[in-house]
Design a protein around this motif. Structure first.
Motif, PDB file in Angstrom:
ATOM      1  N   ARG B  51       0.837  -1.202   0.000  1.00  0.00           N
ATOM      2  CA  ARG B  51       0.000   0.000   0.000  1.00  0.00           C
ATOM      3  C   ARG B  51       0.872   1.252   0.000  1.00  0.00           C
ATOM      4  O   ARG B  51       0.616   2.207  -0.731  1.00  0.00           O
ATOM      5  CB  ARG B  51      -0.926  -0.011   1.214  1.00  0.00           C
ATOM      6  CG  ARG B  51      -2.055   0.957   1.135  1.00  0.00           C
ATOM      7  CD  ARG B  51      -3.242   0.462   1.946  1.00  0.00           C
ATOM      8  NE  ARG B  51      -2.818  -0.395   3.062  1.00  0.00           N
ATOM      9  CZ  ARG B  51      -2.487   0.066   4.264  1.00  0.00           C
ATOM     10  NH1 ARG B  51      -2.540   1.337   4.518  1.00  0.00           N
ATOM     11  NH2 ARG B  51      -2.121  -0.771   5.223  1.00  0.00           N
ATOM     12  N   LEU B  54       2.403   1.859  -3.288  1.00  0.00           N
ATOM     13  CA  LEU B  54       1.411   2.453  -4.189  1.00  0.00           C
ATOM     14  C   LEU B  54       1.247   3.945  -3.917  1.00  0.00           C
ATOM     15  O   LEU B  54       1.248   4.770  -4.833  1.00  0.00           O
ATOM     16  CB  LEU B  54       0.085   1.717  -4.008  1.00  0.00           C
ATOM     17  CG  LEU B  54      -1.102   2.217  -4.816  1.00  0.00           C
ATOM     18  CD1 LEU B  54      -0.799   2.155  -6.285  1.00  0.00           C
ATOM     19  CD2 LEU B  54      -2.324   1.370  -4.507  1.00  0.00           C
ATOM     20  N   LEU B  55       1.146   4.284  -2.634  1.00  0.00           N
ATOM     21  CA  LEU B  55       0.982   5.700  -2.287  1.00  0.00           C
ATOM     22  C   LEU B  55       2.195   6.505  -2.735  1.00  0.00           C
ATOM     23  O   LEU B  55       2.067   7.605  -3.266  1.00  0.00           O
ATOM     24  CB  LEU B  55       0.769   5.850  -0.779  1.00  0.00           C
ATOM     25  CG  LEU B  55      -0.559   5.292  -0.281  1.00  0.00           C
ATOM     26  CD1 LEU B  55      -0.655   5.379   1.237  1.00  0.00           C
ATOM     27  CD2 LEU B  55      -1.734   6.026  -0.916  1.00  0.00           C
ATOM     28  N   LEU B  57       4.203   5.831  -5.172  1.00  0.00           N
ATOM     29  CA  LEU B  57       4.173   5.964  -6.638  1.00  0.00           C
ATOM     30  C   LEU B  57       3.236   7.099  -7.044  1.00  0.00           C
ATOM     31  O   LEU B  57       3.572   7.926  -7.888  1.00  0.00           O
ATOM     32  CB  LEU B  57       3.716   4.659  -7.280  1.00  0.00           C
ATOM     33  CG  LEU B  57       4.797   3.651  -7.638  1.00  0.00           C
ATOM     34  CD1 LEU B  57       4.183   2.350  -8.115  1.00  0.00           C
ATOM     35  CD2 LEU B  57       5.726   4.201  -8.702  1.00  0.00           C
ATOM     36  N   MET B  58       2.059   7.139  -6.431  1.00  0.00           N
ATOM     37  CA  MET B  58       1.115   8.216  -6.760  1.00  0.00           C
ATOM     38  C   MET B  58       1.720   9.567  -6.417  1.00  0.00           C
ATOM     39  O   MET B  58       1.629  10.520  -7.185  1.00  0.00           O
ATOM     40  CB  MET B  58      -0.199   8.007  -6.013  1.00  0.00           C
ATOM     41  CG  MET B  58      -0.999   6.837  -6.538  1.00  0.00           C
ATOM     42  SD  MET B  58      -2.683   6.870  -5.931  1.00  0.00           S
ATOM     43  CE  MET B  58      -2.469   6.314  -4.273  1.00  0.00           C
ATOM     44  N   LEU B  60       4.803  10.314  -6.318  1.00  0.00           N
ATOM     45  CA  LEU B  60       5.884  10.627  -7.256  1.00  0.00           C
ATOM     46  C   LEU B  60       5.320  11.303  -8.506  1.00  0.00           C
ATOM     47  O   LEU B  60       5.889  12.276  -9.017  1.00  0.00           O
ATOM     48  CB  LEU B  60       6.624   9.345  -7.634  1.00  0.00           C
ATOM     49  CG  LEU B  60       7.862   9.503  -8.506  1.00  0.00           C
ATOM     50  CD1 LEU B  60       8.922  10.296  -7.768  1.00  0.00           C
ATOM     51  CD2 LEU B  60       8.421   8.144  -8.910  1.00  0.00           C
ATOM     52  N   ALA B  61       4.184  10.795  -8.973  1.00  0.00           N
ATOM     53  CA  ALA B  61       3.570  11.409 -10.147  1.00  0.00           C
ATOM     54  C   ALA B  61       3.156  12.838  -9.834  1.00  0.00           C
ATOM     55  O   ALA B  61       3.341  13.744 -10.640  1.00  0.00           O
ATOM     56  CB  ALA B  61       2.364  10.585 -10.598  1.00  0.00           C
ATOM     57  N   ALA B  64       6.039  15.483  -9.451  1.00  0.00           N
ATOM     58  CA  ALA B  64       6.777  15.795 -10.676  1.00  0.00           C
ATOM     59  C   ALA B  64       6.109  16.931 -11.448  1.00  0.00           C
ATOM     60  O   ALA B  64       6.762  17.646 -12.195  1.00  0.00           O
ATOM     61  CB  ALA B  64       6.880  14.554 -11.561  1.00  0.00           C
ATOM     62  N   VAL B  65       4.798  17.089 -11.247  1.00  0.00           N
ATOM     63  CA  VAL B  65       4.046  18.026 -12.084  1.00  0.00           C
ATOM     64  C   VAL B  65       4.552  19.477 -12.001  1.00  0.00           C
ATOM     65  O   VAL B  65       4.713  20.120 -13.044  1.00  0.00           O
ATOM     66  CB  VAL B  65       2.541  17.931 -11.777  1.00  0.00           C
ATOM     67  CG1 VAL B  65       1.767  19.033 -12.470  1.00  0.00           C
ATOM     68  CG2 VAL B  65       2.021  16.572 -12.205  1.00  0.00           C
ATOM     69  N   GLY B  67       7.314  20.595 -11.831  1.00  0.00           N
ATOM     70  CA  GLY B  67       8.507  20.718 -12.664  1.00  0.00           C
ATOM     71  C   GLY B  67       8.193  21.044 -14.106  1.00  0.00           C
ATOM     72  O   GLY B  67       9.071  21.478 -14.848  1.00  0.00           O
ATOM     73  N   SER B  68       6.952  20.813 -14.518  1.00  0.00           N
ATOM     74  CA  SER B  68       6.597  21.178 -15.886  1.00  0.00           C
ATOM     75  C   SER B  68       5.832  22.490 -15.926  1.00  0.00           C
ATOM     76  O   SER B  68       5.771  23.145 -16.948  1.00  0.00           O
ATOM     77  CB  SER B  68       5.748  20.080 -16.527  1.00  0.00           C
ATOM     78  OG  SER B  68       4.464  20.053 -15.937  1.00  0.00           O
ATOM     79  N   VAL B  69       5.230  22.858 -14.798  1.00  0.00           N
ATOM     80  CA  VAL B  69       4.383  24.049 -14.787  1.00  0.00           C
ATOM     81  C   VAL B  69       5.213  25.305 -14.527  1.00  0.00           C
ATOM     82  O   VAL B  69       5.032  26.328 -15.174  1.00  0.00           O
ATOM     83  CB  VAL B  69       3.277  23.902 -13.715  1.00  0.00           C
ATOM     84  CG1 VAL B  69       2.428  25.152 -13.652  1.00  0.00           C
ATOM     85  CG2 VAL B  69       2.423  22.686 -14.015  1.00  0.00           C
ATOM     86  N   PHE B 103      13.377  18.842  -9.432  1.00  0.00           N
ATOM     87  CA  PHE B 103      13.924  17.498  -9.475  1.00  0.00           C
ATOM     88  C   PHE B 103      15.190  17.345  -8.637  1.00  0.00           C
ATOM     89  O   PHE B 103      15.736  16.255  -8.526  1.00  0.00           O
ATOM     90  CB  PHE B 103      14.121  17.076 -10.930  1.00  0.00           C
ATOM     91  CG  PHE B 103      12.804  17.132 -11.661  1.00  0.00           C
ATOM     92  CD1 PHE B 103      11.841  16.168 -11.427  1.00  0.00           C
ATOM     93  CD2 PHE B 103      12.492  18.195 -12.489  1.00  0.00           C
ATOM     94  CE1 PHE B 103      10.601  16.233 -12.043  1.00  0.00           C
ATOM     95  CE2 PHE B 103      11.252  18.267 -13.113  1.00  0.00           C
ATOM     96  CZ  PHE B 103      10.304  17.285 -12.887  1.00  0.00           C
ATOM     97  N   PHE B 108      11.085  16.183  -3.601  1.00  0.00           N
ATOM     98  CA  PHE B 108      11.063  15.225  -4.705  1.00  0.00           C
ATOM     99  C   PHE B 108      12.034  14.076  -4.409  1.00  0.00           C
ATOM    100  O   PHE B 108      11.703  12.904  -4.559  1.00  0.00           O
ATOM    101  CB  PHE B 108      11.424  15.911  -6.022  1.00  0.00           C
ATOM    102  CG  PHE B 108      11.273  15.019  -7.220  1.00  0.00           C
ATOM    103  CD1 PHE B 108      10.032  14.834  -7.797  1.00  0.00           C
ATOM    104  CD2 PHE B 108      12.360  14.341  -7.738  1.00  0.00           C
ATOM    105  CE1 PHE B 108       9.881  13.991  -8.896  1.00  0.00           C
ATOM    106  CE2 PHE B 108      12.218  13.492  -8.823  1.00  0.00           C
ATOM    107  CZ  PHE B 108      10.970  13.325  -9.401  1.00  0.00           C
TER     108      PHE B 108
END
Ligand code: HEM
Lengths: 329, 579
Positions: B51, B54-55, B57-58, B60-61, B64-65, B67-69, B103, B108
């Motif tokens: 569990r 999984l958390l 991993l979520m 991490l997604a 990361a965001v 870093g693009s905005v 990053f 992060f």
């Protein structure tokens, strides 16, 4: 008329065919809903068909009147609308393939180097995947969503993203354009179909568990679909292939970036979002095998994952500037 | 299955495959026992649970965001400065929290390091268990075969021994060393023979290879960060540079990099060719740099560098990252002495190569230092509104310059940007009406500088290239681990894990084979696999006409049904065969 213009014309034709197919798929779903309530007398209708009614071209294959899919998927005789839908989708796919090939011939390169072409090839992969899956078993109920997305993608492509066929700039002159981008587009097409399956799984599951929103007769067609668990398994199998291809895409992209930009990974917006897509689908694969997260919750990961795929394709190209600014707009 | 469940991370769900084991048993929430060791152990168990993986991993997604905005300093420091200027309140806070270098930020890094820690804690025990399980035997044939997703039966005349032998051959497949199934057979107390088989051990192998390869990628990337170097050099046609840290315009390297390890080669740019589409948009089509490379102790050799096709020299890869024009000019000062001569790179600012540059003239014989700033227009179009470039190739080049005099500020020891003029100590030459004096000049022309500062002659228009040199010794490792990850992943996802069982009994003188199959997860190929096995058994009987009859024979579905089986003696079997 130049080859490029001819290609565009064919793509318009494909879009129109899909649009007709989409309507027919929707009609079929509505019928299915009725059918689920009042089972049609299968024999009667089948006889009527055999008696020389307007026969649907054989492009639809053995799907029409197939008594029961190998997986026990519901099929009902008298689904004439779905026959028409599959036939027009088949015609659309032929035009779509021709338009895509001509586009490549006109530009003298592979036809996937700008957003219009991604929309073109991505939707083609989704449609072909759908048609291929339908050969094995009756999954025509997916048509509404898959063809709906294809019409949307082509429509947007032709109106908003369109650029004339042309050669590419030096940064894209590489065989990696063939490898990296084609696999990315194929993965996108697969994710699209899997998204359609998971969406239906979620709807079906909600209705089955007594959601008041989905209780109405408008949603009765859901009863005609395979059980949610079967949809979940199907979605997983498609997503698994999509995920492996996406993993390859990211790795191939890193190799290409190493050659073109002197670094394999630089957190360019496109790279960030490709990473996010990958992590979300990795999370999905984990969720499937985590106690308390499989089933419904895992399906939501597919929805979120697909949203990131679409954002990676549209939003990232249009909103952020990065090295991957090849929308051609 | 109990063994399966025990080495899986906590919270790893059983699917159909685990249904016989502790599949559904929900662990009650366990409170941490008091004490440091207990707490640590509890924390570790949580961290390595499915569990939490999984958390993380979520998470991490999600992390990361930004870093693009938001603009990121390593990619675009100017954009970060612009953002800070535009957002004076929130900007500094975001900066402090690391949002402009996501990053490398603490948060992060924390997420991915925890994730990998969890991965180690979760994978290593499974590797150990999997290695122990290499010789594991397939599970015993369950007592009742009726409740499995795949079922089948055959009734035939061959002896149970023959059936067992045929089944084993079919299950093993053509390669004895690499059996498709692991197979066991057994005789039950009541005399029934059983065959149990399992395939798909590679699935777990693939999964472990995949996760370990991810770890390998992380470690290699970190090693590469430590050992790599990267330098930039701007080279004008006809000139060259030597591969030494001092010869680069900019150079950065990991802390483990040793500057003495640079191979001392030299490189000269002979010619740079650019091609563009001929229409008004002038999209780039091809860039080629022809260079001559000389490695120590070797002959000179001609090479080319293109976009997408870096050149490898020594340990370094040389990339073509940019190009432009470097007008070759001579400045004579007020006394008529040559105060400056050379090619000055002008940096392109748009797709038509309108390029901006500075000619700094510090070494005047007398008087003020001179700074000449302005634009190069490769294909100039001059209108009353101003001058611009309409095509990137030098079809009608024009220099449009203004002139500053004063102190260039080169002597205060502060490193200066060569492409910028520090105007703080200088004044611009102005027309009587107050507008700056603007000089227009074509190649081969000489113009007088205003205020008697001297003259400027434009001789030639060579091009320059911006080269990136880079070496990362970890690349091969990263690639190897990536391939391992991909292979492991595919093996894990596409290897079916299946168990097949046969129970073979003698009923009323005939041999009844009852088969069942179970797969891990849903598996559309399961029934087919069982059918192939039963077909192989069925093939033992010579005449196919038996088959339909056999189907209508006694239905041995239920183990508890009355059976006429007796421990088969060889004598009896002889009889059956002779029938
Ligand atoms: C860097 C982080 C991780 C990534 C990207 C990742 C990715 C994946 C992917 C893509 C799969 C599905 C493919 C396969 O079965 O091989 C998977 C499966 C699995 N992962 Fe991870 N993983 C990560 C960390 C972890 C951690 C920390 C754990 C343990 C807590 C874990 C345990 C598992 C298990 C048990 C499976 C097998 C699921 C099954 O039974 O099919 N993973 N992982």
């Amino acid at each position: 008329m130049s080859l490029g213009e001819l290609s565009t014309l064919l793509v318009w034709g494909a879009t129109a065919a899909y649009a007709i197919g989409l309507v027919a798929f929707a009609v079929d779903l509505a019928r299915l809903a009725d059918g689920a309530a009042r089972p049609v007398r299968a024999g009667a209708v089948a006889n009527a068909r055999a008696g020389g009614g307007p026969v649907v071209p054989s492009a639809t294959g053995p799907a029409v009147g197939d008594p029961s899919g190998p997986e026990g998927v519901v099929t009902r005789a008298g689904r004439r609308a779905v026959g028409i839908a599959m036939a027009t989708t088949g015609v659309g796919a032929v035009l779509h393939v021709a338009g895509t090939v001509l586009r490549g011939v006109a530009a003298e390169r592979v036809p996937w180097a700008n957003m219009y072409e991604f929309a073109l090839v991505g939707s083609l992969v989704a449609v072909l995947t759908f048609l291929a899956l339908c050969r094995g078993r009756d999954l025509r109920f997916l048509g509404t969503i898959v063809i709906g997305i294809a019409v949307l993608a082509l429509g947007l492509g032709l109106t908003a993203f369109y650029v004339p066929a042309d050669a590419v700039e030096p940064a894209l002159q590489s065989y990696w354009l063939v490898i990296h981008v084609s696999i990315a587009v194929i993965a996108t097409g697969l994710f699209t179909v899997a998204f359609a399956v998971s969406t239906l799984q979620l709807l079906k599951d909600s209705r089955a568990s007594g959601s008041s929103r989905l209780a109405g007769s408008r949603w009765r067609m859901l009863d005609a679909l395979p059980p949610a668990a079967e949809l979940e398994g199907l979605s997983f199998r498609i997503n698994a292939v999509g995920f492996v291809l996406w993993t390859f895409t990211v790795m191939a992209g890193a190799i290409w970036a190493e050659q073109a930009w002197a670094r394999y990974w630089g957190w360019d917006p496109k790279e960030v979002w490709s990473f996010v897509v990958w992590v979300v689908y990795a999370a999905y694969l984990h969720a499937r095998t985590t106690r308390g997260w499989s089933g419904r919750r895992a399906a939501w990961f597919v929805v979120v994952g697909y949203a990131t795929v679409i954002f990676n394709f549209t939003g990232v190209n249009l909103l952020f500037d990065g090295l991957h600014s090849y929308s051609g707009l | 299955m109990a063994t399966d469940a025990s080495y899986r991370p906590a919270g790893h769900t059983g699917d159909a495959y685990d249904q016989e084991g502790a599949g559904g048993s929900e662990e009650p929430p366990r409170l941490p026992s008091l004490g440091l060791v207990g707490t640590l152990r509890w924390t570790w168990r949580q961290l390595t649970s499915m569990r939490v993986a999984l958390l993380l991993l979520m998470l991490l997604a999600v992390v990361a965001v930004p870093g693009s905005v938001l603009p990121q300093r390593p990619q675009d420091p100017a954009a970060v400065a612009g953002y800070l200027a535009d957002n004076p309140t929130i900007g500094p806070w975001l900066d402090r929290l690391g949002f402009f270098d996501v990053f490398a930020s603490v948060w992060f890094s924390a997420v991915y390091l925890l994730l990998f820690l969890s991965l180690i804690g979760c994978i290593l025990p499974r590797v150990a268990a999997h290695l122990r399980g290499v010789r594991a035997r397939p599970p015993r044939t369950p007592r009742r075969l009726t409740r499995f997703p795949a079922r089948g039966e055959v009734v035939l005349d061959a002896t149970p021994e023959q059936v067992v032998a045929a089944a084993r051959v079919a299950l093993t497949g053509p390669l004895r060393a690499l059996p498709r199934f692991r197979t066991d057979d057994d005789v039950e107390p009541d005399g029934a023979r059983t065959v149990s088989a399992e395939r798909g051990y590679l699935r777990e192998t693939g999964n472990l290879v995949f996760h370990l390869a991810l770890l390998g990628i992380l470690v290699s990337v970190a090693a590469g960060q430590f050992l790599h170097y990267r330098g930039q050099a701007l080279v004008v046609e006809g000139r060259g540079f030597a591969n030494a840290v001092t010869d680069y315009d900019s150079f950065e390297s990991g802390t483990g990099f040793d500057p003495r390890s640079l191979t001392p080669f030299t490189l000269r740019l002979d010619r740079f060719t650019a091609a563009f589409t001929e229409d008004a948009e002038a999209r780039p089509r091809d860039f080629v740099a022809d260079v001559t490379v000389r490695l120590p102790g070797e002959q000179e050799s001609p090479r080319t560098i293109r976009v997408n096709h870096p050149l490898t020299v020594g340990e370094a890869k040389i990339y073509l990252q940019g190009n432009g024009y470097a007008p070759d000019v001579v400045v004579h000062d007020a006394d008529g002495e040559v105060a400056f001569a050379g090619a000055v790179p002008f940096l392109p600012e748009d797709t038509f190569y309108r390029s901006r540059g500075v000619i700094k003239v510090p070494d005047v014989s007398t008087g003020d230092q001179v700074g000449i700033v302005g634009y190069l227009l490769p294909t100039a179009e001059v209108t009353p509104l101003g001058a611009r470039s309409i095509y990137p190739q030098p079809l009608s080049p024009l220099l449009v310059l203004t002139v500053w005099a004063g102190d260039l500020g080169l002597d205060d020891g502060i490193p200066q940007n060569v492409y910028r003029l520090d105007e703080s100590g200088m004044t611009q030459a102005l027309e009587p009406d107050g507008r700056p004096v603007t000089l227009f000049l074509e190649p081969g022309q000489t113009v007088d500088l205003p205020d008697g500062l001297g003259t400027l002659t434009w001789n030639d228009l060579p091009r320059f290239v911006a080269l990136d040199l880079r070496h990362d010794p970890a690349l091969a490792w990263i690639l190897a681990f990536s391939i391992a990850a991909l292979v492991g992943l595919s093996t894990s996802l596409f290897t079916p894990r299946r168990r097949l069982w046969l129970r073979i009994r003698t009923v009323q003188g005939r041999t009844v084979v009852d088969g069942a199959g179970l797969a891990r997860g849903d598996d559309i190929g399961l029934q087919g696999e069982l059918d192939r096995l039963l077909d192989a058994v069925r093939a033992l009987d010579p005449a196919p006409s038996h088959a339909p009859a056999a189907r209508t024979g006694p239905t041995p579905h239920d183990d508890t049904s009355a059976r006429e089986t007796s421990p088969g003696t060889s004598h009896e079997r002889q009889e059956h065969e002779s029938r």
